[in-house]
Design an enzyme around this catalytic site. Structure first.
Site, PDB file in Angstrom:
ATOM      1  N   SER A 294      25.996 -39.328  -4.413  1.00  0.00           N
ATOM      2  CA  SER A 294      25.688 -40.735  -4.161  1.00  0.00           C
ATOM      3  C   SER A 294      26.834 -41.356  -3.365  1.00  0.00           C
ATOM      4  CB  SER A 294      25.519 -41.481  -5.480  1.00  0.00           C
ATOM      5  OG  SER A 294      26.787 -41.622  -6.097  1.00  0.00           O
ATOM      6  N   LYS A 295      26.677 -42.627  -3.093  1.00  0.00           N
ATOM      7  CA  LYS A 295      27.684 -43.386  -2.336  1.00  0.00           C
ATOM      8  C   LYS A 295      29.096 -43.204  -2.908  1.00  0.00           C
ATOM      9  CE  LYS A 295      26.874 -45.804   1.343  1.00  0.00           C
ATOM     10  NZ  LYS A 295      27.332 -44.851   2.306  1.00  0.00           N
ATOM     11  N   ARG A 296      29.149 -43.060  -4.235  1.00  0.00           N
ATOM     12  CA  ARG A 296      30.446 -42.876  -4.891  1.00  0.00           C
ATOM     13  C   ARG A 296      31.234 -41.730  -4.269  1.00  0.00           C
ATOM     14  NH1 ARG A 296      30.209 -40.509  -9.547  1.00  0.00           N
ATOM     15  NH2 ARG A 296      27.954 -40.288  -9.409  1.00  0.00           N
ATOM     16  N   HIS A 297      30.489 -40.731  -3.797  1.00  0.00           N
ATOM     17  CA  HIS A 297      31.164 -39.560  -3.236  1.00  0.00           C
ATOM     18  C   HIS A 297      31.552 -39.751  -1.774  1.00  0.00           C
ATOM     19  CE1 HIS A 297      28.814 -37.804  -6.622  1.00  0.00           C
ATOM     20  NE2 HIS A 297      29.968 -37.230  -6.826  1.00  0.00           N
ATOM     21  N   GLY A 298      31.301 -40.920  -1.230  1.00  0.00           N
ATOM     22  CA  GLY A 298      31.644 -41.153   0.182  1.00  0.00           C
ATOM     23  C   GLY A 298      30.390 -41.271   1.018  1.00  0.00           C
TER      24      GLY A 298
END
Ligand code: GLU
Length: 528
Positions: free
Chosen positions: A256-260
């Site tokens: 997800s976005k959390r991973h970049g």
């Protein structure tokens, strides 16, 4: 049509093309190519609030950038079109008529409020809501027709056959799979406003487009038994399903976005190559032989098979992607490198430009932090200036490629690594390098620079990397200097730091005048 493979990628234009979607697209595309089949792109734009033309454009551009050419779909057309669901409304109406004739659907007049109240009552009683309770399922048909004729709002629900055994199918990835029919409520196929629900539209489209294999993310696995019931109700053959496991970040959580970065164009804008992306994504859940990592599109397209797709969740390892991209950069064609590096070369060019014009040594205060390379978007003038430069001397730009071919993992690194090539006659001196290579060595460094300058100033000497390097190296003995002490000062004077690309290859690409001016400016700046 029946024997040939027909697959589709069916994005909803409610956002960008994400890594997971791109992986699904690649698997469909590669499977079609390997089987000599047809790859269809269908835009599922039935959610009017979230679907936008901008997202359609972004998705098409991402597909084109990845080089996933579709045989039928937007822009190319095809016999099974149109390829936007919003333009296929009549086909859903036709399918509903067919289901009515077959007695497989019924109108339901329950209001949203009624259904919400039932859901709440179940929850209040501590029970799980089991879906629609079938209130309208056994309405007298004449009564139902009367209410329709009277204009009463209604949806159309599938009459799930209650005597149906388990809904079983053999998933090409997960193997034999089945769902009990008891957990399937009579799902809505057509809403009050006449629009089809997702499951209904997908089945109609897949059937009308002759889709033989549905390859998609396993977030759709729970939709599959419902879709099978719809195929059966329509009396149509059920395609083969292949559900793809999830893509996880390195921490084992769903990507997800959390991973970049998650969208394809973010990867493009960070300097990844389409070939590397396709290679990397093809390996997220598929393998050629369990070993090979670098493989061309042709290999992927000829060797792809569903039986080598794994059930195991795939891990998105960006370190591996960086490495792989570096491998592709090393092998690519110089002209292609120039073409794809445009944003970063333009930036490097723009960053050097003001210094050429003002000829001000940019680091007068050695304690001040080194100026940062401009990261603002380029202006149209800057881009135009770069394009003019590029058009005027394409060979120069292609010759930059070998300087970084083995040093870049991403094309974006060219901006920083090659900025010095555009700086002359003054150089942005890296403070640490100045201290370590020039100030610490003091007079010896000055001596080394002066000696190299003399070699470089000698007009009788051929301006080629090999000759200049040989002549400069030959100075080590008479000066009684280690090669490093002799050449590092020159590197700092020309490139600004200790870790630049090959020095004499760089010098060869610059003019003698520029090189001498850089040395003079550095000497004046550091030793004056
Ligand atoms: N439009 C759906 C999505 O974007 C895909 C539907 C399907 O592949 O069946 O998730």
């Amino acid at each position: 049509m029946a024997d040939t493979v027909r697959v589709r990628f069916a994005p909803s234009p409610t956002g960008r093309l994400h890594i997971g979607g791109a992986r699904t697209a690649i698997f469909n595309w590669a499977f079609a190519r390997a089987m000599g089949g047809t790859f269809i792109l269908r835009i599922e734009d039935t959610d009017p609030e979230r679907s936008t033309q901008e997202n359609v454009d972004v998705i098409l551009n991402a597909m084109k950038w990845l080089g996933l050419n579709w045989d039928e779909g937007p822009e190319v057309g095809g016999e099974a079109g149109p390829y936007f669901q919003m333009q296929r409304m009549h086909t859903y109406t036709e399918a509903l008529e067919r289901l009515k004739e077959r007695g497989a659907v019924y109108p339901c007049f329950c209001s949203k409020e009624d259904l919400d109240a039932k859901r709440k009552a179940a929850e209040d009683a501590g029970q799980a809501y089991e879906g629609y309770d079938g209130t309208c399922r056994d309405l007298d048909p004449a009564e139902a027709q009367r209410r329709i004729d009277a204009g009463e709002p209604h949806v159309w629900r599938l009459k799930v056959p209650r005597d149906h055994g388990p809904i079983a199918f053999t998933d090409a990835v997960y193997g034999p799979t089945s769902f009990p029919v008891e957990v399937m409520d009579d799902m809505i196929l057509v809403r009050t406003d006449g629009s089809p629900t997702y499951n209904f539209a997908v089945v109609c489209d897949d059937a009308n487009m002759g889709i033989t294999h549905v390859i998609r993310g396993d977030d759709h696995l729970s939709n599959t038994p419902r879709q099978i019931l719809i195929y059966e109700a329509l009396g149509l053959p059920v395609p083969t399903f292949a559900h793809l496991s999830m893509i996880l970040g390195p921490d084992g959580k769903k990507l997800s976005k959390r991973h970049g970065a998650t969208s394809v164009e973010e990867y493009r804008d960070r300097g990844f190559l389409p070939d590397a992306m396709v290679n990397f994504l093809a390996l997220l859940g598929w393998s050629l032989d369990g070993e090979t990592t670098i493989m061309s599109r042709d290999t992927i397209c000829s060797e792809f098979s569903l039986d080598r797709i794994t059930k195991k969740d795939a891990i998105f390892d960006e370190t591996k992607l960086n490495w792989m991209n570096g491998q592709y950069i090393q092998k690519m064609d110089a002209a292609e490198w120039v073409r794809l590096s445009r944003p970063w070369l333009a930036r490097a060019h723009a960053a050097g430009y003001p210094y050429v014009q003002t000829a001000v040594v940019p680091t007068p205060d050695k304690n001040a932090p080194a100026p940062e390379i401009e990261l603002e978007p380029l202006t149209d003038e800057q881009l135009a200036a770069y394009d003019d430069e590029l058009a005027a001397q394409p060979a120069f730009y292609e010759a930059l490629y070998p300087l970084v071919a083995e040093r870049e993992q991403r094309l974006s690194e060219g901006e920083e690594k090659l900025a010095y090539m555009f700086w002359g006659p003054c150089v942005l001196l890296d403070e640490k390098s100045v201290k370590k290579v020039l100030l610490k060595e003091g007079a010896r460094a000055e001596e080394a620079l002066a000696a190299c300058r003399e070699v470089l100033a000698d007009e009788s000497c051929e301006w080629s990397a090999a000759v200049l390097e040989e002549k400069c190296r030959a100075l080590a003995e008479p000066l009684d200097m280690k090669l490093k002490n002799l050449l590092q000062p020159l590197r700092v004077a020309i490139c600004g730091n200790m870790v630049s690309p090959p020095l004499f290859e760089s010098i060869e690409l610059l003019s003698r005048e520029d090189v001498l001016a850089r040395i003079d400016a550095t000497m004046a700046e550091v030793f004056a």
